[in-house]
Design a protein around this motif. Structure first.
Motif, PDB file in Angstrom:
ATOM      1  N   ALA A   1      42.046  50.615  51.879  1.00  0.00           N
ATOM      2  CA  ALA A   1      43.338  50.897  52.487  1.00  0.00           C
ATOM      3  C   ALA A   1      43.620  52.388  52.375  1.00  0.00           C
ATOM      4  CB  ALA A   1      44.436  50.092  51.794  1.00  0.00           C
ATOM      5  N   VAL A   2      43.743  53.066  53.523  1.00  0.00           N
ATOM      6  CA  VAL A   2      44.049  54.491  53.510  1.00  0.00           C
ATOM      7  C   VAL A   2      45.545  54.735  53.673  1.00  0.00           C
ATOM      8  CG1 VAL A   2      41.781  55.229  54.295  1.00  0.00           C
ATOM      9  CG2 VAL A   2      43.503  54.621  55.991  1.00  0.00           C
ATOM     10  N   GLU A   3      46.273  53.704  54.089  1.00  0.00           N
ATOM     11  CA  GLU A   3      47.739  53.717  54.100  1.00  0.00           C
ATOM     12  C   GLU A   3      48.218  52.335  53.692  1.00  0.00           C
ATOM     13  OE1 GLU A   3      49.555  55.083  57.684  1.00  0.00           O
ATOM     14  OE2 GLU A   3      48.242  56.818  57.885  1.00  0.00           O
ATOM     15  N   GLY A   4      49.183  52.290  52.787  1.00  0.00           N
ATOM     16  CA  GLY A   4      49.693  51.017  52.296  1.00  0.00           C
ATOM     17  C   GLY A   4      48.930  50.528  51.088  1.00  0.00           C
ATOM     18  N   ASN A   5      49.502  49.522  50.413  1.00  0.00           N
ATOM     19  CA  ASN A   5      48.914  48.978  49.196  1.00  0.00           C
ATOM     20  C   ASN A   5      48.492  47.536  49.404  1.00  0.00           C
ATOM     21  OD1 ASN A   5      49.442  51.330  47.587  1.00  0.00           O
ATOM     22  ND2 ASN A   5      51.604  50.726  47.569  1.00  0.00           N
TER      23      ASN A   5
ATOM     24  N   ALA B   1      43.919  40.633  46.260  1.00  0.00           N
ATOM     25  CA  ALA B   1      42.780  41.120  47.042  1.00  0.00           C
ATOM     26  C   ALA B   1      41.938  42.116  46.272  1.00  0.00           C
ATOM     27  CB  ALA B   1      43.270  41.751  48.339  1.00  0.00           C
ATOM     28  N   GLN B   2      42.375  42.490  45.064  1.00  0.00           N
ATOM     29  CA  GLN B   2      41.632  43.462  44.260  1.00  0.00           C
ATOM     30  C   GLN B   2      41.085  42.857  42.973  1.00  0.00           C
ATOM     31  OE1 GLN B   2      44.724  46.630  44.072  1.00  0.00           O
ATOM     32  NE2 GLN B   2      43.305  47.843  45.322  1.00  0.00           N
TER      33      GLN B   2
ATOM     34  N   GLN C   1      38.205  51.524  41.453  1.00  0.00           N
ATOM     35  CA  GLN C   1      38.224  51.053  42.838  1.00  0.00           C
ATOM     36  C   GLN C   1      39.630  50.696  43.281  1.00  0.00           C
ATOM     37  OE1 GLN C   1      35.254  47.970  42.221  1.00  0.00           O
ATOM     38  NE2 GLN C   1      33.885  48.955  43.695  1.00  0.00           N
ATOM     39  N   LYS C   2      40.372  50.039  42.409  1.00  0.00           N
ATOM     40  CA  LYS C   2      41.746  49.668  42.740  1.00  0.00           C
ATOM     41  C   LYS C   2      42.599  50.897  43.004  1.00  0.00           C
ATOM     42  CE  LYS C   2      41.670  45.481  39.876  1.00  0.00           C
ATOM     43  NZ  LYS C   2      42.238  44.835  38.659  1.00  0.00           N
ATOM     44  N   SER C   3      42.435  51.917  42.166  1.00  0.00           N
ATOM     45  CA  SER C   3      43.265  53.115  42.314  1.00  0.00           C
ATOM     46  C   SER C   3      42.992  53.850  43.616  1.00  0.00           C
ATOM     47  CB  SER C   3      43.040  54.062  41.125  1.00  0.00           C
ATOM     48  OG  SER C   3      41.753  54.655  41.179  1.00  0.00           O
ATOM     49  N   LEU C   4      41.800  53.668  44.183  1.00  0.00           N
ATOM     50  CA  LEU C   4      41.443  54.324  45.439  1.00  0.00           C
ATOM     51  C   LEU C   4      41.726  53.446  46.661  1.00  0.00           C
ATOM     52  CD1 LEU C   4      38.093  56.037  44.392  1.00  0.00           C
ATOM     53  CD2 LEU C   4      40.292  57.150  44.775  1.00  0.00           C
TER      54      LEU C   4
ATOM     55  N   PRO D   1      47.927  40.376  53.885  1.00  0.00           N
ATOM     56  CA  PRO D   1      48.904  41.456  53.704  1.00  0.00           C
ATOM     57  C   PRO D   1      50.343  40.989  53.917  1.00  0.00           C
ATOM     58  CG  PRO D   1      47.756  41.701  55.795  1.00  0.00           C
ATOM     59  CD  PRO D   1      47.090  40.571  55.078  1.00  0.00           C
ATOM     60  N   ASP D   2      51.238  41.536  53.102  1.00  0.00           N
ATOM     61  CA  ASP D   2      52.663  41.264  53.270  1.00  0.00           C
ATOM     62  C   ASP D   2      53.429  42.533  53.625  1.00  0.00           C
ATOM     63  OD1 ASP D   2      52.440  42.621  50.911  1.00  0.00           O
ATOM     64  OD2 ASP D   2      53.381  41.078  49.661  1.00  0.00           O
ATOM     65  N   ARG D   3      52.668  43.597  53.879  1.00  0.00           N
ATOM     66  CA  ARG D   3      53.238  44.883  54.288  1.00  0.00           C
ATOM     67  C   ARG D   3      52.178  45.611  55.105  1.00  0.00           C
ATOM     68  NH1 ARG D   3      54.054  46.772  48.245  1.00  0.00           N
ATOM     69  NH2 ARG D   3      54.388  44.499  48.156  1.00  0.00           N
ATOM     70  N   PRO D   4      52.551  46.619  55.881  1.00  0.00           N
ATOM     71  CA  PRO D   4      51.577  47.291  56.752  1.00  0.00           C
ATOM     72  C   PRO D   4      50.420  47.914  55.976  1.00  0.00           C
ATOM     73  CG  PRO D   4      53.813  47.836  57.414  1.00  0.00           C
ATOM     74  CD  PRO D   4      53.931  47.117  56.107  1.00  0.00           C
ATOM     75  N   LEU D   5      49.214  47.731  56.507  1.00  0.00           N
ATOM     76  CA  LEU D   5      48.007  48.312  55.937  1.00  0.00           C
ATOM     77  C   LEU D   5      47.214  49.004  57.040  1.00  0.00           C
ATOM     78  CD1 LEU D   5      46.441  45.544  53.613  1.00  0.00           C
ATOM     79  CD2 LEU D   5      47.618  47.625  52.892  1.00  0.00           C
ATOM     80  N   THR D   6      46.742  50.205  56.758  1.00  0.00           N
ATOM     81  CA  THR D   6      45.760  50.867  57.619  1.00  0.00           C
ATOM     82  C   THR D   6      44.462  50.907  56.832  1.00  0.00           C
ATOM     83  OG1 THR D   6      47.427  52.209  58.730  1.00  0.00           O
ATOM     84  CG2 THR D   6      45.140  52.967  58.854  1.00  0.00           C
ATOM     85  N   ILE D   7      43.400  50.347  57.400  1.00  0.00           N
ATOM     86  CA  ILE D   7      42.175  50.155  56.641  1.00  0.00           C
ATOM     87  C   ILE D   7      40.972  50.748  57.370  1.00  0.00           C
ATOM     88  CG2 ILE D   7      43.149  48.044  55.681  1.00  0.00           C
ATOM     89  CD1 ILE D   7      41.113  46.491  57.415  1.00  0.00           C
TER      90      ILE D   7
END
Length: 322
Positions: A46-50, A55-56, A63-66, A76-82
């Protein structure tokens, strides 16, 4: 509201649907296998959103922090850009700041970059020549303190990139890089946790970056840095590391030289395996050739270390990738 964006394309995702299913339904060739969050072949970033915590699960703290996550169990329950896990290497231009010999066959290359290039110590980047030659090198610098990216590069006789670096690079030369990549970083380590940093040759480069990051953040637990070399000259930062241990009571430097019969003689992997005992609690950073990293992972795991607490940077032969 668009919940899922893949690269720059909006992807339709149904309520309760996982990311992998949405990608496949959109005819995107997303790698996958078990579809249960075990094999990790569907990993994306995910480059935007958490991404949601579920899923982690099973991933390292680094890895999680990145932003890495498993698409097959990510609802997802919020927007993600992957983007795919290996598609985070952004290409940019750098300028040679300086180059100096650290030993007979190791050089320190420092590159000036613009403010858009961000990284964490211990990651690696891809150095790209004008004719398309590419090689991966680990980052030893600390972005909070250094206005440049520092690489430690071993020059191989007859090597194409080695000839380019030794014959053509000089102050002011422009180059292209791609990256950063890798999760061999300090993020996710508890300040009181023991750390074991183990590497050979220029595998010291990412370890230096991680070490500096840990010390800057005030790491309180013991830090043991093991550096191995075939010959004494291969301990190319020996004096610097000895001086550093005098300034930090929790830092211990253990050098090993295969050809030496003195106090520093021996195999670095054997030394680390003999000395480390608080294995389940220790954060391991393993850097060097495939055989060294593979041996350390296997043997430490068999002795009780946690795979989730192992971060590694494996140096592969030229042309093999990272």
């Amino acid at each position: 509201m668009t919940l899922l964006t893949y690269r720059e394309a909006a992807i339709e995702i149904e309520p309760g649907e996982d990311v992998l299913s949405a990608l496949l339904r959109a005819e995107i060739d997303a790698p996958h296998s078990c579809r249960s969050g075990v094999c990790q072949s569907c990993m994306h970033r995910a480059v935007e959103g958490n991404p949601p915590a579920a899923a982690q699960e099973g991933l390292s703290d680094a890895q999680k922090s990145l932003g890495y996550f498993l698409a097959c169990v990510c609802v997802p329950d919020r927007p993600l850009t992957i983007v795919p896990a290996q598609e985070t290497a952004i290409r940019s231009e750098v300028v040679v700041h300086s180059m100096e010999r650290l030993s007979g066959d190791v050089v320190r290359l420092r590159l000036e970059h613009d403010s858009d290039f961000t990284y964490r110590p211990g990651q690696f980047l891809e150095l790209i020549t004008d004719d398309g030659l590419r090689r991966h090198y680990s980052i030893a610098s600390l972005p909070e303190d250094d206005p440049f990216v520092e690489l430690h590069i071993r020059l191989h006789p007859g090597g194409r990139m080695s000839r380019f670096i030794s014959d053509e690079l000089a102050h002011g030369r422009r180059l292209h890089i791609a990256g950063p990549l890798g999760t061999c970083i300090y993020e996710g380590v508890d300040p009181d946790q023991p750390m074991a940093l183990i590497g050979s040759g220029t595998g010291l480069a990412p370890l230096i970056g991680v070490l500096r990051d840990a010390l800057r953040r005030g790491h309180r637990g013991p830090i043991r840095l093991y550096h191995g070399a075939r010959e004494r000259e291969g301990l190319y930062l020996h004096d610097h590391l000895q001086a550093l241990t005098k300034r930090h009571a929790n830092l211990h430097y253990i050098p090993r030289v295969l050809s030496d019969t003195g106090p520093h003689g021996g195999d670095v992997a054997a030394a680390a395996l003999d000395h480390e005992n608080a294995l389940p609690q220790t954060a391991f950073f393993l850097c060097g050739g495939e055989k060294l990293v593979g041996r350390l992972k296997r043997d430490f795991y068999m002795k009780g270390a946690s795979l989730k607490q192992m971060r590694s940077d494996t140096f592969l032969p030229a042309g093999s990738g990272r």
